[in-house]
Design a protein around this motif. Structure first.
Motif, PDB file in Angstrom:
ATOM      1  N   ALA A 185       0.243   1.419  -8.060  1.00 40.99           N
ATOM      2  CA  ALA A 185      -0.614   0.501  -8.808  1.00 40.99           C
ATOM      3  C   ALA A 185      -2.071   0.587  -8.381  1.00 40.99           C
ATOM      4  O   ALA A 185      -2.972   0.289  -9.159  1.00 40.99           O
ATOM      5  N   SER A 186      -2.304   0.996  -7.136  1.00 39.63           N
ATOM      6  CA  SER A 186      -3.660   1.091  -6.607  1.00 39.63           C
ATOM      7  C   SER A 186      -3.795   2.390  -5.813  1.00 39.63           C
ATOM      8  O   SER A 186      -3.204   2.516  -4.727  1.00 39.63           O
ATOM      9  N   PRO A 187      -4.528   3.391  -6.321  1.00 40.13           N
ATOM     10  CA  PRO A 187      -4.605   4.708  -5.669  1.00 40.13           C
ATOM     11  C   PRO A 187      -5.109   4.680  -4.234  1.00 40.13           C
ATOM     12  O   PRO A 187      -4.842   5.613  -3.475  1.00 40.13           O
ATOM     13  N   THR A 188      -5.825   3.628  -3.846  1.00 39.37           N
ATOM     14  CA  THR A 188      -6.347   3.564  -2.481  1.00 39.37           C
ATOM     15  C   THR A 188      -5.413   2.810  -1.533  1.00 39.37           C
ATOM     16  O   THR A 188      -5.716   2.672  -0.352  1.00 39.37           O
ATOM     17  N   SER A 189      -4.280   2.338  -2.044  1.00 42.11           N
ATOM     18  CA  SER A 189      -3.352   1.575  -1.210  1.00 42.11           C
ATOM     19  C   SER A 189      -2.694   2.466  -0.165  1.00 42.11           C
ATOM     20  O   SER A 189      -2.500   3.670  -0.371  1.00 42.11           O
ATOM     21  N   SER A 190      -2.333   1.872   0.971  1.00 39.26           N
ATOM     22  CA  SER A 190      -1.612   2.598   2.013  1.00 39.26           C
ATOM     23  C   SER A 190      -0.112   2.356   1.927  1.00 39.26           C
ATOM     24  O   SER A 190       0.654   2.881   2.734  1.00 39.26           O
ATOM     25  N   ASP A 191       0.322   1.549   0.942  1.00 38.32           N
ATOM     26  CA  ASP A 191       1.748   1.270   0.778  1.00 38.32           C
ATOM     27  C   ASP A 191       2.364   2.302  -0.170  1.00 38.32           C
ATOM     28  O   ASP A 191       1.853   2.517  -1.268  1.00 38.32           O
ATOM     29  N   PRO A 192       3.473   2.947   0.220  1.00 39.38           N
ATOM     30  CA  PRO A 192       4.026   4.039  -0.587  1.00 39.38           C
ATOM     31  C   PRO A 192       4.780   3.553  -1.825  1.00 39.38           C
ATOM     32  O   PRO A 192       5.160   2.386  -1.947  1.00 39.38           O
ATOM     33  N   GLY A 193       5.012   4.477  -2.729  1.00 34.71           N
ATOM     34  CA  GLY A 193       5.797   4.236  -3.926  1.00 34.71           C
ATOM     35  C   GLY A 193       6.101   5.572  -4.574  1.00 34.71           C
ATOM     36  O   GLY A 193       5.522   6.597  -4.211  1.00 34.71           O
ATOM     37  N   TYR A 194       7.020   5.571  -5.520  1.00 33.66           N
ATOM     38  CA  TYR A 194       7.372   6.839  -6.163  1.00 33.66           C
ATOM     39  C   TYR A 194       7.736   6.614  -7.624  1.00 33.66           C
ATOM     40  O   TYR A 194       8.017   5.492  -8.063  1.00 33.66           O
ATOM     41  N   ILE A 195       7.718   7.684  -8.378  1.00 30.71           N
ATOM     42  CA  ILE A 195       8.066   7.690  -9.792  1.00 30.71           C
ATOM     43  C   ILE A 195       9.281   8.591  -9.988  1.00 30.71           C
ATOM     44  O   ILE A 195       9.367   9.678  -9.405  1.00 30.71           O
ATOM     45  N   THR A 196      10.239   8.123 -10.776  1.00 30.74           N
ATOM     46  CA  THR A 196      11.371   8.945 -11.174  1.00 30.74           C
ATOM     47  C   THR A 196      11.233   9.273 -12.653  1.00 30.74           C
ATOM     48  O   THR A 196      11.148   8.373 -13.487  1.00 30.74           O
ATOM     49  N   GLY A 197      11.158  10.550 -12.970  1.00 29.90           N
ATOM     50  CA  GLY A 197      11.093  10.992 -14.357  1.00 29.90           C
ATOM     51  C   GLY A 197      12.465  11.455 -14.812  1.00 29.90           C
ATOM     52  O   GLY A 197      13.162  12.174 -14.096  1.00 29.90           O
ATOM     53  N   TYR A 198      12.878  11.017 -16.011  1.00 34.32           N
ATOM     54  CA  TYR A 198      14.211  11.341 -16.517  1.00 34.32           C
ATOM     55  C   TYR A 198      14.112  12.266 -17.732  1.00 34.32           C
ATOM     56  O   TYR A 198      13.282  12.059 -18.619  1.00 34.32           O
ATOM     57  N   TYR A 199      14.999  13.252 -17.763  1.00 34.62           N
ATOM     58  CA  TYR A 199      15.092  14.224 -18.846  1.00 34.62           C
ATOM     59  C   TYR A 199      16.561  14.284 -19.276  1.00 34.62           C
ATOM     60  O   TYR A 199      17.443  14.403 -18.423  1.00 34.62           O
ATOM     61  N   LYS A 200      16.834  14.211 -20.572  1.00 34.25           N
ATOM     62  CA  LYS A 200      18.241  14.235 -20.977  1.00 34.25           C
ATOM     63  C   LYS A 200      18.408  14.830 -22.370  1.00 34.25           C
ATOM     64  O   LYS A 200      17.496  14.843 -23.188  1.00 34.25           O
ATOM     65  N   ASP A 201      19.632  15.324 -22.596  1.00 30.73           N
ATOM     66  CA  ASP A 201      19.990  15.911 -23.881  1.00 30.73           C
ATOM     67  C   ASP A 201      21.505  15.851 -24.011  1.00 30.73           C
ATOM     68  O   ASP A 201      22.226  15.607 -23.037  1.00 30.73           O
TER      69      ASP A 201
END
Length: 255
Positions: free
Chosen positions: A94-110
């Motif tokens: 949410a804030s590029p300068t934050s020191s707290d980590p986070g991650y994104i999961t991208g989903y692909y399906k067929d």
């Protein structure tokens, strides 16, 4: 049977762990009542230097017994964002300068039709493995994952592990990760550590001081507990580490 690739970020304090490539992924193939739904999950940190999720990925299908080989381009369906900060703090997502980590999961399906065969191998590869302390030349090494499917005797569903994203752990402390498995067919499952793969026939080379038996280096421990379905890690040094394990399904005693 499927193989899961996890990236473990070991932090002395919760500072941003940046990486220029992808942190891991999971591939599943499940019967949906008429065909099979193939789903790929790719994990990346929200760090400013991390790679963008691609618009599509290629998934390969092969059955040697049927003499069939084909590929499908699977489009990016949606994302999930997970922040590891406590309110009112904002994570780096949410804030590029934050020191707290986070991650994104991208989903692909067929959806695909898979004729009955005992030896389907479904796989994908991406030439963008993350920086990893325990892999030689990690950022120039291909990320590969596969799932095997036997639907000769009827439909089959992969075992599902809800908790398989990127993990941020503290050093010098035993951290336990739940790996409880759900199998809609009621098959029994077993776990096995494997060397991360770069293709169907090749694996990564471990950096000096690391191995399949010691993926976090000397003085560290990494243990799968089959009874409790948990992964316990105690590492002595900060950094980014990659491990992989295979989930095997048994039906009536047969793999």
């Amino acid at each position: 049977m499927k193989k899961n690739l996890l990236s473990i970020f070991l932090l002395g304090s919760f500072a941003t762990a940046s990486a220029s490539h992808f942190q891991g992924g999971e591939l599943t193939c499940d019967y949906n009542g008429s065909n099979y739904t193939v789903k790929l999950a790719m994990y990346k940190t929200c760090a400013p230097s991390s790679a963008y999720l691609p618009a599509s990925n290629v998934i390969n299908f092969q059955s040697a017994s049927l003499g069939l080989t084909f590929s499908r381009t699977v489009n990016h369906a949606y994302d999930d964002t997970t922040s590891l900060s406590c309110p009112p703090n904002l994570s780096v997502c949410a804030s590029p300068t934050s020191s707290d980590p986070g991650y994104i999961t991208g989903y692909y399906k067929d959806t695909v039709s898979l004729p009955s065969a005992p030896d389907w191998v479904i796989s994908t590869s991406v030439s963008a493995r993350t920086l990893s302390n325990n892999i030689q030349n990690s950022t120039s090494t291909t990320y590969y994952t596969e799932v095997k499917l036997n639907n000769l005797a009827g439909t089959n569903v992969n075992a599902y592990i809800p908790n398989t994203p990127v993990y941020f752990l503290a050093v010098n402390n035993t951290e336990t990760i739940p790996l409880q498995t759900i199998d809609a067919d009621g098959d029994s499952v077993a776990y096995e550590f494997v060397t991360p793969m770069t293709s169907a026939v090749s694996t990564i080379s471990y950096a000096f001081g690391y191995s399949l038996a010691s993926p976090f280096g000397s003085g560290s421990s990494c243990t799968l507990n089959a009874a409790s379905q948990t992964l316990a890690i105690n590492a002595t040094a900060t950094g980014n580490y990659t491990i992989a394990f295979k989930v095997k399904e048994y039906r009536s005693g047969n793999l």
